[in-house]
Write an enzyme that holds these catalytic residues in place. Structure first.
Site, PDB file in Angstrom:
ATOM      1  N   CYS A   1       0.840  -1.199   0.000  1.00  0.00           N
ATOM      2  CA  CYS A   1       0.000   0.000   0.000  1.00  0.00           C
ATOM      3  C   CYS A   1       0.877   1.252   0.000  1.00  0.00           C
ATOM      4  O   CYS A   1       1.741   1.413   0.858  1.00  0.00           O
ATOM      5  CB  CYS A   1      -0.891  -0.019   1.239  1.00  0.00           C
ATOM      6  SG  CYS A   1      -1.793   1.514   1.529  1.00  0.00           S
ATOM      7  N   ARG A   2       0.645   2.138  -0.935  1.00  0.00           N
ATOM      8  CA  ARG A   2       1.435   3.368  -1.046  1.00  0.00           C
ATOM      9  C   ARG A   2       1.334   4.212   0.214  1.00  0.00           C
ATOM     10  O   ARG A   2       2.327   4.710   0.737  1.00  0.00           O
ATOM     11  CB  ARG A   2       0.993   4.167  -2.271  1.00  0.00           C
ATOM     12  CG  ARG A   2       1.778   5.467  -2.467  1.00  0.00           C
ATOM     13  CD  ARG A   2       1.366   6.217  -3.726  1.00  0.00           C
ATOM     14  NE  ARG A   2      -0.044   6.530  -3.779  1.00  0.00           N
ATOM     15  CZ  ARG A   2      -0.599   7.623  -3.250  1.00  0.00           C
ATOM     16  NH1 ARG A   2       0.145   8.501  -2.611  1.00  0.00           N
ATOM     17  NH2 ARG A   2      -1.893   7.850  -3.355  1.00  0.00           N
TER      18      ARG A   2
END
Length: 113
Positions: free
Chosen positions: A10-11
């Site tokens: 997840c960024r």
């Protein structure tokens, strides 16, 4: 010690991790998809966050839409759903003692330092 509940795919979660690293803070990384928190631990973290379980659910995840959307679930049932399907847990969560934030954006971490 700080603890970050992190999903490396997840960024936003990676941004939270990078924030802690850039500040040179000592922390423990918990990859919660691999080290799934117990229902008791998740309930404790929710208390630190000051959030209801539903506020921590990623409602756009397919598993939520397929299995839970539109059902009248109790708080404990929502917590159980997140433990059984940890992708439903919003991320990253950073805990400092008895305080916690969902670090979106990562700068929110400073609120608990």
């Amino acid at each position: 010690m700080l603890k970050i509940y992190h999903n490396p795919r997840c960024r936003k979660s990676r941004e939270g991790l990078a924030y802690l690293q850039e500040k040179g803070l000592d922390f423990e990384e918990v990859r919660y998809l691999d080290e799934i928190p117990s229902q008791e631990k998740l309930a404790q973290v929710l208390g630190y966050l000051g959030m209801k379980p539903m506020e921590l659910v990623r409602t756009n995840e397919a598993v939520w839409k397929e299995k839970y959307k539109g059902k009248n679930l109790s708080d404990s049932e929502i917590i159980k759903a997140m433990v059984e399907n940890p992708k439903l847990i919003e991320r990253p969560i950073v805990v400092n003692g008895d305080k916690a934030v969902v670090a979106r954006p990562a700068e929110r971490i400073k609120d608990i330092l």
